[in-house]
Design an enzyme around this catalytic site. Sequence first.
Site, mmCIF file in Angstrom:
data_model
loop_
_atom_site.group_PDB
_atom_site.id
_atom_site.type_symbol
_atom_site.label_atom_id
_atom_site.label_comp_id
_atom_site.label_asym_id
_atom_site.label_seq_id
_atom_site.Cartn_x
_atom_site.Cartn_y
_atom_site.Cartn_z
ATOM 1 N N GLY A 195 59.160 -6.263 42.015
ATOM 2 C CA GLY A 195 58.022 -7.172 42.112
ATOM 3 C C GLY A 195 56.734 -6.376 42.083
ATOM 4 O O GLY A 195 56.695 -5.253 41.569
ATOM 5 N N SER A 196 55.700 -6.942 42.659
ATOM 6 C CA SER A 196 54.390 -6.313 42.553
ATOM 7 C C SER A 196 54.265 -5.108 43.487
ATOM 8 O O SER A 196 54.988 -4.997 44.488
ATOM 9 C CB SER A 196 53.315 -7.338 42.898
ATOM 10 O OG SER A 196 53.485 -7.752 44.229
ATOM 11 N N THR A 197 53.334 -4.255 43.157
ATOM 12 C CA THR A 197 53.095 -3.074 43.987
ATOM 13 C C THR A 197 52.625 -3.493 45.377
ATOM 14 O O THR A 197 53.039 -2.905 46.386
ATOM 15 C CB THR A 197 52.066 -2.159 43.294
ATOM 16 O OG1 THR A 197 52.624 -1.784 42.025
ATOM 17 C CG2 THR A 197 51.777 -0.903 44.092
ATOM 18 N N ALA A 198 51.796 -4.545 45.441
ATOM 19 C CA ALA A 198 51.286 -4.987 46.751
ATOM 20 C C ALA A 198 52.441 -5.395 47.667
ATOM 21 O O ALA A 198 52.487 -5.001 48.850
ATOM 22 C CB ALA A 198 50.319 -6.155 46.562
ATOM 23 N N THR A 199 53.394 -6.158 47.137
ATOM 24 C CA THR A 199 54.545 -6.554 47.966
ATOM 25 C C THR A 199 55.432 -5.346 48.250
ATOM 26 O O THR A 199 55.968 -5.210 49.362
ATOM 27 C CB THR A 199 55.354 -7.670 47.274
ATOM 28 O OG1 THR A 199 54.467 -8.729 46.935
ATOM 29 C CG2 THR A 199 56.451 -8.206 48.157
ATOM 30 N N GLY A 200 55.556 -4.466 47.268
ATOM 31 C CA GLY A 200 56.366 -3.255 47.460
ATOM 32 C C GLY A 200 55.877 -2.436 48.644
ATOM 33 O O GLY A 200 56.679 -1.894 49.414
ATOM 34 N N GLU A 223 61.140 -1.255 42.411
ATOM 35 C CA GLU A 223 60.727 -1.318 40.996
ATOM 36 C C GLU A 223 59.455 -2.141 40.960
ATOM 37 O O GLU A 223 59.501 -3.366 41.087
ATOM 38 C CB GLU A 223 61.825 -1.981 40.149
ATOM 39 C CG GLU A 223 63.135 -1.220 40.122
ATOM 40 C CD GLU A 223 63.087 0.029 39.250
ATOM 41 O OE1 GLU A 223 62.014 0.353 38.704
ATOM 42 O OE2 GLU A 223 64.136 0.693 39.134
ATOM 43 N N CYS A 245 57.452 -5.993 33.265
ATOM 44 C CA CYS A 245 56.938 -4.814 33.982
ATOM 45 C C CYS A 245 56.615 -3.705 33.013
ATOM 46 O O CYS A 245 55.564 -3.083 33.122
ATOM 47 C CB CYS A 245 57.972 -4.362 35.002
ATOM 48 S SG CYS A 245 59.620 -4.193 34.324
HETATM 49 P P1 NAD Z 1 55.821 -10.502 43.913
HETATM 50 O O1 NAD Z 1 55.705 -9.168 44.560
HETATM 51 O O2 NAD Z 1 54.757 -11.490 44.123
HETATM 52 O O3 NAD Z 1 57.168 -11.221 44.356
HETATM 53 C C1 NAD Z 1 58.447 -10.610 44.170
HETATM 54 C C2 NAD Z 1 59.405 -11.146 45.220
HETATM 55 O O4 NAD Z 1 59.016 -10.667 46.514
HETATM 56 C C3 NAD Z 1 59.445 -12.674 45.336
HETATM 57 O O5 NAD Z 1 60.799 -13.060 45.513
HETATM 58 C C4 NAD Z 1 58.623 -12.932 46.581
HETATM 59 O O6 NAD Z 1 58.933 -14.128 47.235
HETATM 60 C C5 NAD Z 1 58.999 -11.744 47.427
HETATM 61 N N1 NAD Z 1 58.045 -11.418 48.494
HETATM 62 C C6 NAD Z 1 56.729 -11.701 48.563
HETATM 63 N N2 NAD Z 1 56.199 -11.201 49.704
HETATM 64 C C7 NAD Z 1 57.203 -10.572 50.360
HETATM 65 C C8 NAD Z 1 57.284 -9.840 51.586
HETATM 66 N N3 NAD Z 1 56.217 -9.625 52.346
HETATM 67 N N4 NAD Z 1 58.483 -9.331 51.932
HETATM 68 C C9 NAD Z 1 59.568 -9.494 51.151
HETATM 69 N N5 NAD Z 1 59.560 -10.183 49.999
HETATM 70 C C10 NAD Z 1 58.388 -10.712 49.595
HETATM 71 O O7 NAD Z 1 56.036 -10.165 42.370
HETATM 72 P P2 NAD Z 1 56.110 -11.187 41.146
HETATM 73 O O8 NAD Z 1 54.736 -11.715 40.916
HETATM 74 O O9 NAD Z 1 57.254 -12.113 41.337
HETATM 75 O O10 NAD Z 1 56.501 -10.210 39.941
HETATM 76 C C11 NAD Z 1 55.562 -9.633 39.098
HETATM 77 C C12 NAD Z 1 55.403 -8.148 39.398
HETATM 78 O O11 NAD Z 1 56.674 -7.519 39.382
HETATM 79 C C13 NAD Z 1 54.576 -7.415 38.388
HETATM 80 O O12 NAD Z 1 53.703 -6.517 39.035
HETATM 81 C C14 NAD Z 1 55.601 -6.625 37.586
HETATM 82 O O13 NAD Z 1 55.100 -5.483 36.941
HETATM 83 C C15 NAD Z 1 56.608 -6.320 38.618
HETATM 84 N N6 NAD Z 1 57.905 -6.052 38.007
HETATM 85 C C16 NAD Z 1 58.401 -4.773 38.041
HETATM 86 C C17 NAD Z 1 59.608 -4.479 37.418
HETATM 87 C C18 NAD Z 1 60.169 -3.096 37.414
HETATM 88 O O14 NAD Z 1 61.342 -2.919 37.086
HETATM 89 N N7 NAD Z 1 59.412 -2.062 37.779
HETATM 90 C C19 NAD Z 1 60.316 -5.492 36.788
HETATM 91 C C20 NAD Z 1 59.778 -6.788 36.784
HETATM 92 C C21 NAD Z 1 58.581 -7.054 37.407
#
Ligand code: NAD
Length: 478
Positions: free
Chosen positions: A229-234, A251, A285
């Site tokens: 997911g996003s870097t901020a959530t990561g 990721e 991504c």
């Molecule tokens: P996101 O971070 O908003 O959400 C991803 C998941 O995390 C969702 O299921 C969400 O409900 C969950 N989440 C949100 N807050 C959380 C928390 N505090 N604790 C635990 N889980 C939480 O990301 P998104 O908008 O769904 O995805 C888009 C992003 O993902 C883009 O930045 C993209 O580049 C990245 N991405 C990376 C890869 C990779 O392999 N590197 C692949 C696909 C997408």
Amino acid sequence: MTIKKYQNILNGSGVDSPHSFESKNPATGETLGLVPHSTAEQVAQAVASARAAQPAWAARPDDERKSMVARVADMISENAQDLARWVTREQGKPLGGVGAGEIPGALFEIAACEAWTRVPAGLELPIEVVFEDDTRRDELHRTPYGVVAAIAPWNWPLMIAIWQIIPAIRAGNTVVLKPSEYTSIGTLELARVISAVLPPGVLNTVTGLGAVGSALVENPDVDKIMFTGSTATGIKIAAAAARNLTPSTLELGGNDPAIVLPDADPHAIAMGLFWGAFINMGQTCACAKRVYVHESLHDALVAELKVLVEAMPMGNGMEPSIAMGPIQNAMQFEKVVALVDSARAAGATIVTGGQAPGTAGYFYPLTLVTDIQDGADLVDEEQFGPALPIIKYRDIDLAVASANRLGAGLGASVWSADTGHAMAVAKRIQAGTVWINQHGAVHPMVPFGGVKGSGWGVEFGVDGLKSVTQTRVISLKK
Ligand code: NAD
């Protein structure tokens, strides 16, 4: 009309939650169904179910686990049409096809789910003898972590869930999966199909907003976190994981540069670069998110890309011959609008696109932006959408510096007729993968992951399988 309520999977059975939320079609706004909002207690139950099932799953002979994972691949293939329809209706990418020259859409996503299941089904992690002499023999064994928490995004909702679930299960872990709140139903349907051929408790799901993911990663009985997911959530997940010292594969977001060298043929590379940038409406991504092109080729390349961009039919992906769907959600749509508007206001040229049609659905045209530099938001931020900045360069050293100047380090590409020249440039780029004359071409045998702010660890292939195991050395005195 009653709206169908979908269920999570807990220990092999479907479960409801007291509250639910709607999942909507981004092309039409239509409500597709109701997604349960898992309670904190249900998250704990899902982890407990995975915990209870794990020892017996890990104790099975490896060949049994392999054949069950292969059976999962068969089930995905048998249900491909239904699953692909869910992806199109809920995520937005067009159905497309899987053959050469087909639009890489939802059927392509399901074919990838099958491939990323079949390949790990056939992989082995044999015991390695890491040292041996007359006095001792040291063996490295790989054991499953235990319970894996998998948290998935909305852009490739089924494929990325598979990337997380399958290696984990193959290696003897059990899983609790949380799909994105934007694309839960398709992922729940996939989990239902998969669960039919796995013992109860091996795959459990929870659904809801970020707080549900947060409850999952904070559970002290989770042994490994797989997050995409996003870097901020990561960053939030890494902080939560630190409290329990839970190992994590992250990721995260990317802002991949594509560098076009002066010896590239604009016509020959245009189609590859187009899909590298615009697959899934740029919501990938590892899409090319900023193109650095040598000034001698700039105009020719922009002209080639413009022809392709303007030839792609956009619309509801359930209709035949649609190549491009909507952006998946309002937040992402507004981000793309704001980035293009700010580039325009700062004097960039909008070569094509740049204006939402104002019809139903989150449609935004494929957009090419030139006369733009490093430092512009559209270049420096991850747009994650169909707007591509194209930046002229004169000196390759400066192009490499541009490629490396941001915090992201997921993918990158170099385009050239001279592979040796491209390889020399590729070696200077800070990214988890540098593709040459292609972009985003992931493969189930090839490790994939980011460096710098794009994450920790790799998925896919033998290295990906290792990442869902821990090592145990057995050291024998002779
Ligand atoms: P996101 O971070 O908003 O959400 C991803 C998941 O995390 C969702 O299921 C969400 O409900 C969950 N989440 C949100 N807050 C959380 C928390 N505090 N604790 C635990 N889980 C939480 O990301 P998104 O908008 O769904 O995805 C888009 C992003 O993902 C883009 O930045 C993209 O580049 C990245 N991405 C990376 C890869 C990779 O392999 N590197 C692949 C696909 C997408």
